[in-house]
Design a protein around this motif. Structure first.
Motif, mmCIF file in Angstrom:
data_model
loop_
_atom_site.group_PDB
_atom_site.id
_atom_site.type_symbol
_atom_site.label_atom_id
_atom_site.label_comp_id
_atom_site.label_asym_id
_atom_site.label_seq_id
_atom_site.Cartn_x
_atom_site.Cartn_y
_atom_site.Cartn_z
ATOM 1 N N UNK A 68 0.831 -1.210 0.000
ATOM 2 C CA UNK A 68 0.000 0.000 0.000
ATOM 3 C C UNK A 68 0.863 1.256 0.000
ATOM 4 N N UNK A 69 1.914 1.262 0.822
ATOM 5 C CA UNK A 69 2.806 2.419 0.865
ATOM 6 C C UNK A 69 3.504 2.660 -0.454
ATOM 7 N N UNK A 70 3.951 1.591 -1.096
ATOM 8 C CA UNK A 70 4.631 1.733 -2.392
ATOM 9 C C UNK A 70 3.695 2.276 -3.462
ATOM 10 N N UNK A 71 2.485 1.757 -3.511
ATOM 11 C CA UNK A 71 1.544 2.230 -4.533
ATOM 12 C C UNK A 71 1.206 3.701 -4.310
ATOM 13 N N UNK A 72 1.129 4.136 -3.042
ATOM 14 C CA UNK A 72 0.909 5.557 -2.775
ATOM 15 C C UNK A 72 2.135 6.389 -3.175
ATOM 16 N N UNK B 107 3.651 3.836 6.070
ATOM 17 C CA UNK B 107 3.050 2.513 5.872
ATOM 18 C C UNK B 107 4.123 1.463 5.599
ATOM 19 N N UNK B 108 5.091 1.819 4.762
ATOM 20 C CA UNK B 108 6.174 0.875 4.466
ATOM 21 C C UNK B 108 6.979 0.587 5.729
ATOM 22 N N UNK B 109 7.242 1.614 6.534
ATOM 23 C CA UNK B 109 8.009 1.418 7.761
ATOM 24 C C UNK B 109 7.304 0.507 8.755
ATOM 25 N N UNK B 110 6.000 0.715 8.956
ATOM 26 C CA UNK B 110 5.238 -0.157 9.851
ATOM 27 C C UNK B 110 5.179 -1.568 9.280
#
Length: 528
Positions: free
Chosen positions: A343-347, A367-370
């Motif tokens: 999700x973080x990457x797509x954002x 998001x990527x970190x979590x």
């Protein structure tokens, strides 16, 4: 008569091991905030910037398990001291670099030192414990020290790079290495366990040559051309030596990688997830460092903010993830972490390349970190829980080798994908532009010599400077595709865990940690 208490782990050994692993993690992560300064001062061309990261990562990936065996055979204290000295020497070489090639040499030397420190520090601490409870507590402190290194590295790089020089970043790490070596000499208690341990020379040589050739081909492909003789030969050499590695491991009495573990379908799936998931995370970290540094020319301190989002969350979530692993299936935790990374990457892929606001990064990189904090805590547990108890240690070691391979692939593949796409787009854009012929010719010359990153960095007043906007747009497009690749990889890994990893026997987390201790590797490594 009450039983006598178990001997405690010597405090000096705990301090020495924790300082060593913190040092090694700082060494891995320190270039992440400095890529923009490397581009500005050393003027790397084409794929040379990618090699700065992978020159450190490759020795860690290839040699970490062999250094673990060397410590068992010849004594861990001397490896802890020698690894710190070697890492410090590499940082000194890097700090004195007059060009990118010397920086590669320094990074490779430092990577050799880190390859010794990661397994040796943990094995030395584990060897000094005598109960499951002692070992669990000691490993928790070791893991916290490793996470602290990942948290401190971007701050160190940001402060020294912004208010001093990128060279000072390496100097500070060299000083920490000297302190670590001295502490190990004075405080660490030596240990070894040579019984049944031997070096897998054939496996080490074949995997080293095979992985180096593979990385060379992937990294140099966009610059030299995918059909060029060096790249094609490198792919052939990689394939041949990886086949030889499999043959060597089948015959080895003490193999680097236990191939029979892959007959277990669940373990094989978990191994693929380890490679793909960590490729996704490190690819994201590398893409973020290039976006903020060489593309947007933001300061190292601002770049450090991004890496605190990516890596600084992990130490704060470690207590929570430990409790979750005790109560929730590691597979569920792993799936959730990978979905958050996707999700973080797509954002991140939707961010405009001219958006320089740090607030825009909080949600995608947060998001990527979590997701990474959840993922890195559960990958080894997932793999260990899929095999019989006697194979838990080897399963953990094998998974860490594959996970580190995924880390190494991240910058290589994402750099190759992004630069290939950017070079193609900027060439098309220049062909359809209204630039003066002289500016177009100068821009094409810069592209030929240094690629889109070089064109994006030329002075605006120079003849090719009129083409900078085209390079900026093309790089934004290329690295957006890179984020999509990372997100797709994480989504694939999550679906693989969800659909292919079912059943299995859950084991006590403490026992799994105890049995898998020799294989614990680079938890939370971040590079740029």
């Amino acid at each position: 008569m009450p039983p006598s208490p178990s001997p405690r782990l010597p405090l000096g050994t705990l301090i020495a091991g924790c300082l060593a692993v913190c040092l090694a993690q700082i060494g891995i992560a320190i270039p992440a905030t400095l890529n923009g300064l490397f581009q500005e001062h050393l003027h790397p061309v084409g794929s040379q910037l990618t090699w700065i990261s992978d020159a450190f990562l490759l020795p860690v990936t290839v040699l970490e398990l062999s250094f673990g065996v060397l410590g068992d055979l010849f004594g861990r204290k001397r490896l802890l001291v020698g690894g710190a000295v070697l890492l410090g020497a590499g940082e000194v070489v890097a700090a004195a670099s007059s060009g990118v090639h010397q920086l590669w040499v320094g990074q490779a030397l430092a990577g050799l030192g880190a390859a010794a420190l990661f397994p040796t520090s943990l094995a030395m601490i584990a060897a000094g414990t005598h109960t499951h409870a002692q070992r669990a507590r000691a490993i928790a402190v070791w893991a916290s020290s490793l996470s602290a290194g990942g948290f401190l590295a971007p701050l160190l790089g940001g402060i020294t790079g912004t208010y001093g020089s990128w060279r000072w970043s390496f100097v500070v790490v060299a000083i920490v290495a000297a302190v670590s070596a001295l502490v190990s000499v004075l405080l660490a208690t030596d240990s070894r366990s040579p019984e049944g341990r031997s070096l897998d020379i054939g496996g080490q040589i074949t995997i080293g040559v095979g992985l180096f050739a593979l990385l060379y081909a992937v990294i140099q492909g966009p610059t030299d051309g995918w059909g060029s003789a060096p790249v094609v030969v490198a792919f052939v050499v990689a394939a041949a030596f990886l086949v030889l590695f499999v043959a060597a491991e089948r015959r080895a009495t003490s193999p680097l990688l236990r191939l029979d573990l892959f007959r277990n379908r669940s373990f094989a799936v978990a191994s693929v997830v380890a490679v793909v998931g960590m490729f996704s995370f490190l690819g994201t970290a590398y893409g973020a460092s290039i976006r903020l540094g060489p593309i947007q020319h933001q300061s190292p301190m601002r770049t450090a903010f991004a890496f605190l989002l990516l890596n600084g969350i992990t130490p704060f979530l470690t207590p929570l993830t430990s409790r979750l692993l005790a109560r929730v299936s590691a597979r569920r935790l792993l799936t959730a972490g990978l979905l958050l990374i996707a999700a973080g990457d797509f954002l991140a892929a939707t961010l405009a390349v001219d958006d320089r606001a740090l607030t825009s990064l909080i949600l995608p990189l947060g998001l990527v970190g979590v997701g990474f904090a959840l993922t890195v805590s559960s990958i080894t547990a997932t793999a260990v829980n899929t095999v019989p108890v006697p194979l838990a240690g080897m399963a953990s070691a094998s998974t860490n080798l594959l996970r580190d391979f995924g880390f190494t692939l991240g910058p290589a593949v994402i750099g190759a994908v992004a630069l290939s796409q950017a070079a193609s787009q900027v060439t098309k854009s220049l062909a359809g532009s209204q630039l003066a012929p002289a500016s177009q010719a100068a821009a094409h010359e810069v592209l030929k010599e240094g690629g889109p990153l070089a064109l994006n960095s030329v002075p605006a007043s120079s003849p090719p400077g009129a083409a900078r906007a085209y390079a900026l747009d093309a790089l934004g497009h290329g690295y957006s595709i890179g984020f999509v690749v990372c997100g797709s990889a994480a989504l694939f890994a999550a679906l693989l865990v969800l659909l292919a990893l079912r059943g299995g026997t859950a084991r006590e987390p403490e026992a799994a940690m105890d049995e898998g201790v020799e294989g614990v590797g680079v938890e939370g490594a971040v590079t740029g």
